[in-house]
Design a protein around this motif. Structure first.
Motif, PDB file in Angstrom:
ATOM      1  N   ASP A 131       1.037  -1.225   0.076  1.00 16.63           N
ATOM      2  CA  ASP A 131      -0.243  -0.383  -0.321  1.00 16.63           C
ATOM      3  C   ASP A 131       0.670   0.974  -0.149  1.00 16.63           C
ATOM      4  N   ASN A 132       1.049   2.378   0.918  1.00 14.63           N
ATOM      5  CA  ASN A 132       1.490   3.285   1.247  1.00 14.63           C
ATOM      6  C   ASN A 132       2.632   3.219   1.637  1.00 14.63           C
ATOM      7  N   TYR A 133       2.800   1.644   2.170  1.00 12.70           N
ATOM      8  CA  TYR A 133       4.326   1.761   2.879  1.00 12.70           C
ATOM      9  C   TYR A 133       5.466   0.606   2.051  1.00 12.70           C
ATOM     10  N   THR A 134       6.551   0.304   2.307  1.00 17.03           N
ATOM     11  CA  THR A 134       7.409  -0.191   1.099  1.00 17.03           C
ATOM     12  C   THR A 134       7.854  -1.914   2.399  1.00 17.03           C
ATOM     13  N   GLU A 135       8.317  -2.137   2.019  1.00 22.15           N
ATOM     14  CA  GLU A 135       9.234  -3.357   2.267  1.00 22.15           C
ATOM     15  C   GLU A 135      10.526  -3.290   2.338  1.00 22.15           C
ATOM     16  N   ILE A 136      11.469  -3.299   2.795  1.00 19.08           N
ATOM     17  CA  ILE A 136      12.730  -3.379   2.062  1.00 19.08           C
ATOM     18  C   ILE A 136      13.841  -4.622   2.728  1.00 19.08           C
ATOM     19  N   PHE A 137      13.920  -5.448   1.989  1.00 20.08           N
ATOM     20  CA  PHE A 137      15.011  -6.356   2.230  1.00 20.08           C
ATOM     21  C   PHE A 137      16.064  -6.723   1.708  1.00 20.08           C
ATOM     22  N   LEU A 138      17.191  -6.557   3.082  1.00 21.65           N
ATOM     23  CA  LEU A 138      18.337  -6.250   3.090  1.00 21.65           C
ATOM     24  C   LEU A 138      18.779  -8.148   2.611  1.00 21.65           C
ATOM     25  N   LYS A 139      20.276  -7.823   1.994  1.00 21.69           N
ATOM     26  CA  LYS A 139      21.035  -9.063   1.884  1.00 21.69           C
ATOM     27  C   LYS A 139      21.502  -9.870   2.743  1.00 21.69           C
ATOM     28  N   ASN A 140      20.966  -9.385   4.525  1.00 20.14           N
ATOM     29  CA  ASN A 140      21.319 -10.049   5.769  1.00 20.14           C
ATOM     30  C   ASN A 140      20.287 -10.874   6.158  1.00 20.14           C
ATOM     31  N   ASP A 141      18.901 -10.895   5.099  1.00 22.81           N
ATOM     32  CA  ASP A 141      18.158 -11.444   5.406  1.00 22.81           C
ATOM     33  C   ASP A 141      16.832 -10.643   6.991  1.00 22.81           C
ATOM     34  N   GLU A 142      17.529  -9.350   6.934  1.00 23.01           N
ATOM     35  CA  GLU A 142      16.703  -8.654   7.539  1.00 23.01           C
ATOM     36  C   GLU A 142      15.481  -8.127   6.607  1.00 23.01           C
ATOM     37  N   LYS A 143      14.137  -7.215   7.445  1.00 20.37           N
ATOM     38  CA  LYS A 143      13.641  -6.520   6.577  1.00 20.37           C
ATOM     39  C   LYS A 143      13.138  -5.869   7.557  1.00 20.37           C
ATOM     40  N   LYS A 144      12.809  -4.368   6.666  1.00 26.62           N
ATOM     41  CA  LYS A 144      12.621  -2.658   7.253  1.00 26.62           C
ATOM     42  C   LYS A 144      10.959  -2.392   6.495  1.00 26.62           C
ATOM     43  N   LEU A 145      10.457  -2.152   7.185  1.00 30.75           N
ATOM     44  CA  LEU A 145       9.025  -1.615   6.861  1.00 30.75           C
ATOM     45  C   LEU A 145       8.683  -0.119   7.086  1.00 30.75           C
ATOM     46  N   VAL A 146       8.936   0.701   5.725  1.00 31.70           N
ATOM     47  CA  VAL A 146       8.570   2.095   5.992  1.00 31.70           C
ATOM     48  C   VAL A 146       7.680   2.838   5.342  1.00 31.70           C
ATOM     49  N   SER A 147       7.247   4.016   5.792  1.00 34.89           N
ATOM     50  CA  SER A 147       6.063   4.609   5.349  1.00 34.89           C
ATOM     51  C   SER A 147       5.932   5.441   4.241  1.00 34.89           C
ATOM     52  N   LYS A 148       6.787   5.077   3.691  1.00 36.13           N
ATOM     53  CA  LYS A 148       7.065   5.470   2.064  1.00 36.13           C
ATOM     54  C   LYS A 148       6.400   4.812   1.241  1.00 36.13           C
ATOM     55  N   THR A 149       6.632   5.250  -0.389  1.00 32.13           N
ATOM     56  CA  THR A 149       6.074   5.007  -1.787  1.00 32.13           C
ATOM     57  C   THR A 149       6.559   4.350  -2.283  1.00 32.13           C
ATOM     58  N   LEU A 150       6.364   3.105  -2.785  1.00 33.25           N
ATOM     59  CA  LEU A 150       7.668   2.330  -3.880  1.00 33.25           C
ATOM     60  C   LEU A 150       8.458   3.370  -5.013  1.00 33.25           C
ATOM     61  N   LYS A 151       7.269   4.227  -5.435  1.00 33.61           N
ATOM     62  CA  LYS A 151       7.986   4.816  -6.658  1.00 33.61           C
ATOM     63  C   LYS A 151       9.336   5.463  -5.582  1.00 33.61           C
ATOM     64  N   PHE A 152       9.052   6.440  -4.541  1.00 34.94           N
ATOM     65  CA  PHE A 152       9.789   7.887  -3.489  1.00 34.94           C
ATOM     66  C   PHE A 152      11.239   6.023  -3.838  1.00 34.94           C
ATOM     67  N   PHE A 153      11.081   4.930  -3.441  1.00 34.19           N
ATOM     68  CA  PHE A 153      12.763   3.919  -3.581  1.00 34.19           C
ATOM     69  C   PHE A 153      13.339   3.519  -5.095  1.00 34.19           C
ATOM     70  N   GLN A 154      12.440   3.830  -6.257  1.00 37.51           N
ATOM     71  CA  GLN A 154      12.030   3.753  -6.900  1.00 37.51           C
ATOM     72  C   GLN A 154      13.220   5.267  -7.917  1.00 37.51           C
ATOM     73  N   ASP A 155      12.652   6.076  -7.391  1.00 36.17           N
ATOM     74  CA  ASP A 155      13.493   7.616  -7.549  1.00 36.17           C
ATOM     75  C   ASP A 155      15.676   7.567  -7.227  1.00 36.17           C
ATOM     76  N   ALA A 156      14.893   7.044  -5.895  1.00 39.71           N
ATOM     77  CA  ALA A 156      16.142   7.350  -4.743  1.00 39.71           C
ATOM     78  C   ALA A 156      17.291   6.445  -5.203  1.00 39.71           C
ATOM     79  N   LEU A 157      16.506   5.279  -5.903  1.00 38.36           N
ATOM     80  CA  LEU A 157      17.771   4.057  -6.313  1.00 38.36           C
ATOM     81  C   LEU A 157      17.942   3.657  -7.716  1.00 38.36           C
ATOM     82  N   THR A 158      17.189   4.189  -8.267  1.00 38.91           N
ATOM     83  CA  THR A 158      17.488   3.565  -9.697  1.00 38.91           C
ATOM     84  C   THR A 158      18.678   3.867 -10.283  1.00 38.91           C
ATOM     85  N   TYR A 159      19.337   5.335  -9.795  1.00 36.00           N
ATOM     86  CA  TYR A 159      20.797   5.706  -9.757  1.00 36.00           C
ATOM     87  C   TYR A 159      22.065   4.375  -9.767  1.00 36.00           C
ATOM     88  N   PHE A 160      21.791   4.014  -8.694  1.00 35.58           N
ATOM     89  CA  PHE A 160      22.766   2.983  -7.909  1.00 35.58           C
ATOM     90  C   PHE A 160      22.087   1.240  -8.914  1.00 35.58           C
TER      91      PHE A 160
END
Length: 244
Positions: free
Chosen positions: A165-194
């Motif tokens: 929904d309006n949250y994003t789950e971030i899955f890390l290589k160390n098997d941790e998971k973070k739940l963030v109150s930002k949309t996936l579009k926000f992270f798409q814009d932030a991470l595309t360069y990387f």
């Protein structure tokens, strides 16, 4: 390349119109058969190595979604053709490459064929090759809000992000998971360069962590963790450019 194609449509007049349009305006298409219902379509699909299926949604003996469910793994692309635009979301969720409303627009039909041709050309070019992902190897960090401030994450430690929904789950290589109150579009814009690519309406993946690309069921990628993520048809061409 020629796209081996079938038309699945229960109305004879509609089949004739689409056949004539494809013959006249889409020289990349090679029509190898036509079907009026799900059963006939299954026979054609199982007897031909197809690149593209034009598929009416409502048919006798089932609908387009029933047909795709029975087919299972598939390497062909689908273009849905229907008079009912309420099927648009279902079409996207079933990984249709394109969605055409009746009466069919010639311009939109040409766009649909060109898009499928682009996907197939890129897929074929990648077959049996040793590949290196063309990503920008840059180190970067992003901050994510937490209850008492913010946390800093290295972009390259992120395996993939999933919309919730309006949250994003971030899955890390160390098997941790973070739940963030930002949309996936926000992270798409932030991470595309990387080196992150949107592969589906619900997924953003670290391209450097892709270990395999599968054509079955419309397309998917396998990540270094073993996680398999579906690739929507609308994102296929963009994803494949990372590996050219």
């Amino acid at each position: 390349m020629k796209l081996k194609t079938i038309i699945v449509e229960d109305e004879e007049t509609s089949r004739e119109i689409l056949r004539n349009y494809l013959t006249k305006y889409c020289p990349k298409v090679d029509i190898v058969g036509e079907a009026a219902n799900v059963d006939e379509a299954l026979v054609l699909i199982r007897n031909h190595e197809l690149d593209l299926v034009f598929l009416d949604v409502e048919m006798p003996k089932g609908n387009a979604f029933d047909l795709l469910e029975q087919v299972g793994d598939r390497s062909f692309e689908t273009v849905f053709v229907t008079a009912y635009n309420q099927y648009a979301m279902d079409a996207l969720n079933t990984h249709a490459s394109y969605y055409l409303l009746k009466p069919v627009s010639i311009d939109e039909l040409i766009k649909a064929v060109d898009y499928v041709s682009e996907i197939k050309t890129k897929e074929n070019a990648l077959d049996n090759k040793v590949l290196t992902a063309h990503t920008i190897d840059k180190q970067g960090k992003i901050t994510i809000p937490v209850q008492d401030g913010f946390e800093v994450l290295s972009a390259q430690d992120i395996l993939y992000c999933k919309a919730d929904d309006n949250y994003t789950e971030i899955f890390l290589k160390n098997d941790e998971k973070k739940l963030v109150s930002k949309t996936l579009k926000f992270f798409q814009d932030a991470l595309t360069y990387f080196g992150f690519a949107r592969v589906h309406k619900s997924y953003l993946v670290n391209v450097n962590e892709i270990t395999a690309y599968k054509k079955g069921k419309g397309g998917s990628v396998v990540l270094s963790s073993g996680k398999e993520v579906m690739v929507s048809a609308s994102q296929k061409a963009n994803l494949l450019t990372y590996f050219q």
